[in-house]
Design a protein around this motif. Structure first.
Motif, PDB file in Angstrom:
ATOM      1  N   HIS A 142       0.816  -1.201   0.000  1.00  0.00           N
ATOM      2  CA  HIS A 142       0.000   0.000   0.000  1.00  0.00           C
ATOM      3  C   HIS A 142       0.860   1.266   0.000  1.00  0.00           C
ATOM      4  O   HIS A 142       0.506   2.272  -0.597  1.00  0.00           O
ATOM      5  CB  HIS A 142      -0.952  -0.006   1.207  1.00  0.00           C
ATOM      6  N   LYS A 143       2.041   1.207   0.659  1.00  0.00           N
ATOM      7  CA  LYS A 143       2.908   2.392   0.676  1.00  0.00           C
ATOM      8  C   LYS A 143       3.420   2.713  -0.723  1.00  0.00           C
ATOM      9  O   LYS A 143       3.433   3.874  -1.148  1.00  0.00           O
ATOM     10  CB  LYS A 143       4.071   2.173   1.625  1.00  0.00           C
ATOM     11  N   SER A 144       3.836   1.689  -1.438  1.00  0.00           N
ATOM     12  CA  SER A 144       4.325   1.905  -2.802  1.00  0.00           C
ATOM     13  C   SER A 144       3.200   2.389  -3.702  1.00  0.00           C
ATOM     14  O   SER A 144       3.410   3.255  -4.577  1.00  0.00           O
ATOM     15  CB  SER A 144       4.931   0.607  -3.366  1.00  0.00           C
ATOM     16  N   ILE A 145       2.019   1.863  -3.488  1.00  0.00           N
ATOM     17  CA  ILE A 145       0.892   2.276  -4.316  1.00  0.00           C
ATOM     18  C   ILE A 145       0.547   3.736  -4.047  1.00  0.00           C
ATOM     19  O   ILE A 145       0.288   4.513  -4.968  1.00  0.00           O
ATOM     20  CB  ILE A 145      -0.308   1.356  -4.048  1.00  0.00           C
ATOM     21  N   VAL A 146       0.564   4.125  -2.775  1.00  0.00           N
ATOM     22  CA  VAL A 146       0.258   5.516  -2.436  1.00  0.00           C
ATOM     23  C   VAL A 146       1.317   6.451  -3.002  1.00  0.00           C
ATOM     24  O   VAL A 146       1.023   7.520  -3.556  1.00  0.00           O
ATOM     25  CB  VAL A 146       0.141   5.673  -0.914  1.00  0.00           C
ATOM     26  N   ALA A 147       2.609   6.033  -2.857  1.00  0.00           N
ATOM     27  CA  ALA A 147       3.687   6.865  -3.407  1.00  0.00           C
ATOM     28  C   ALA A 147       3.573   6.963  -4.922  1.00  0.00           C
ATOM     29  O   ALA A 147       3.779   8.033  -5.520  1.00  0.00           O
ATOM     30  CB  ALA A 147       5.050   6.293  -2.998  1.00  0.00           C
ATOM     31  N   SER A 148       3.250   5.865  -5.555  1.00  0.00           N
ATOM     32  CA  SER A 148       3.097   5.884  -7.009  1.00  0.00           C
ATOM     33  C   SER A 148       1.940   6.783  -7.420  1.00  0.00           C
ATOM     34  O   SER A 148       2.018   7.513  -8.416  1.00  0.00           O
ATOM     35  CB  SER A 148       2.872   4.459  -7.530  1.00  0.00           C
ATOM     36  N   ALA A 149       0.877   6.749  -6.611  1.00  0.00           N
ATOM     37  CA  ALA A 149      -0.262   7.611  -6.923  1.00  0.00           C
ATOM     38  C   ALA A 149       0.116   9.078  -6.767  1.00  0.00           C
ATOM     39  O   ALA A 149      -0.262   9.930  -7.600  1.00  0.00           O
ATOM     40  CB  ALA A 149      -1.440   7.254  -6.026  1.00  0.00           C
TER      41      ALA A 149
END
Length: 492
Positions: A73-80
């Motif tokens: 989820h952290k990578s997804i949020v950062a990617s977003a």
């Protein structure tokens, strides 16, 4: 088959798809594969199995997305977040790239100008300064050592003077080593000055070194004036002075017969100063002798009672003893240190050697025939040692002439005159016998009595000297007794 089926399903896709989700494209590979698969199924499968399969696949995808969201989820949020800023970053990056592209020709022009300006093939002052700065940075330790040389020289000389003042053997050895190190360091500085004569820094260093060597020269000369100087120490000191002040050793006049230079006269002057200081230590006794002289002068011939002169006798005995020891030591050390100052063979004027004739200048005529001119218009100056011996004898004679009349006791006068004869004999071993000076020490009022006194003293001294020589030579028997009797008869 896929296209008609897609057209058939389009109304259902539009009604079932939310507004935010776009309709699948008929050219999508996944859509085409799924429509082709539907065409192969039967109506029963389409009615019963396909909805279950789609539901199972949807649930599986949902669980997969949930697991992925939980795990990353952290990578997804950062990617977003990055995705939201990517729209503004890309135009800025494109603008910067364009500015860089526009600035490259200017950078290329400046690089070419720099390469041309600092090219090694041309004489460039900036490169020379940089090269010198780099060389100085690499050799900073050597430069620091060279700049510290005057300080090291001063320390060596100062420590030598401090150790020389200590009478111990360790202090003498330390002073010898320090003086030798100082001379070696000074020679190294002179070599550097010879290699680099045009450098102002080297000129400053050699100037400071010259000042320190002048100080060392003064210390060496002062050491020759101290008491207790031995032959070895005096020879070392003269050797150091020859290196420190070569002009003193080379200062030889053409009209002198001596080759000792000025160092011989300097040595004699320093030792004479030490002798005078030792004699000046007898001032308390001299003052008492002066009082007796004044009393004798006041009495004069008016009275026959004269002072005995005991204080004068004490003063003259100490004076003659110091004079004998120091004069013998000074002259013997001078002859040992300066053997070249001894008289050499007299050149033969009749020598027909061509080299001698070429080196001999022609004598001026002054309007007179050559036969009438003397051999040498200007005689060579005597050596410093010969005049020094005469000065010592004059010093002793003046003292005896002034104070000897105070002593009226015949035995005391004979003892003092005998002591003077022993002193003369001591210097006679070095070629400075002055025994006949006794004939000049008698006052004029004594007349023939005074003359007989010094003659008797001379005879007694010769008798005693002959006896001592016979005893020292070990001669015995009848011949020795006969010689002693003849000597005694001469003395009587």
């Amino acid at each position: 088959m896929a296209e008609p089926l897609y057209e058939l399903l389009v109304p259902y896709l539009d009604s079932s798809s939310p507004e935010s989700q776009a309709r699948p494209s008929p050219e999508d590979a996944v859509t085409i594969d799924y429509l082709n698969r539907l065409s192969t199924l039967s109506i029963a499968d389409l009615a019963d199995n396909e909805p279950q399969s789609l539901s199972h696949a949807s649930q599986s995808n949902v669980r997969t997305l949930q697991a992925l969201a939980k795990r990353s989820h952290k990578s997804i949020v950062a990617s977003a977040d990055h995705l939201t800023t990517l729209g503004a970053t890309l135009p800025s990056l494109s603008k910067d790239i364009q500015e860089l592209r526009d600035g490259l020709p200017g950078v290329e022009t400046e690089a070419s100008r720099f390469a041309q300006k600092y090219s090694k093939t041309l004489d460039n002052p900036a490169l020379d300064r940089r090269r010198r700065a780099l060389m100085l940075s690499r050799n900073v330790d050597r430069v620091s050592d060279i700049l510290d040389m005057p300080t090291l020289l001063s320390s060596a000389i100062s420590s030598s003077s401090g150790n020389a003042s200590q009478p111990s053997a360790g202090g003498t050895a330390a002073s010898v080593g320090n003086y030798a190190s100082a001379l070696d360091l000074y020679a190294h500085i002179k070599r550097i000055h010879t290699l680099y004569p045009n450098l102002s820094v080297i000129d400053s260093i050699i100037a400071q070194a010259e000042e320190e060597m002048q100080s060392m020269k003064g210390q060496l000369i002062a050491s020759l004036q101290t008491q207790g100087v031995k032959l070895a120490g005096a020879m070392r000191t003269i050797g150091w002075l020859r290196r420190v002040a070569p002009e003193l050793d080379e200062q030889r006049s053409s009209n002198t017969s001596s080759s000792e230079g000025a160092l011989g006269a300097l040595f004699l002057t320093c030792r004479l100063s030490n002798l005078l200081s030792m004699l000046a230590a007898l001032d308390p006794l001299r003052e008492l002798a002066d009082q007796e002289t004044r009393r004798r002068t006041d009495l004069g011939k008016a009275s026959d009672a004269r002072p005995g002169g005991q204080q004068t006798e004490r003063y003259l005995k100490r004076y003659i003893e110091i004079f004998r020891e120091q004069s013998f030591a000074i002259i013997s050390m001078h002859k040992s240190i300066f053997p070249s100052a001894l008289p050499g063979p007299i050149p033969n004027p009749d020598n027909d050697d061509l080299e001698v004739k070429l080196r001999t200048p022609k004598k001026p005529s002054f309007g007179v025939d050559d036969e009438q001119l003397p051999e040498d218009l200007i005689q060579p100056l005597p050596s410093a040692l010969s005049t020094f011996t005469m000065h010592l004898v004059e010093l002793l004679a003046d003292t005896l002439q002034s104070y000897l009349p105070n002593i009226q006791d015949r035995a005391s006068r004979d003892s003092l005159l005998t002591q003077v004869l022993y002193c003369a004999g001591s210097l006679g071993r070095l070629g400075g016998d002055f025994g006949l000076i006794l004939s000049l020490l008698q006052p004029e009022e004594d007349g023939e009595a005074g003359e007989e006194e010094w003659v008797e003293v001379m005879k007694k001294h010769r008798v005693q000297a002959s006896r001592l020589e016979l005893l020292a030579s070990g001669v015995g028997g009848k011949s020795a007794n006969t010689a002693l009797r003849s000597a005694s008869s001469i003395g009587s």
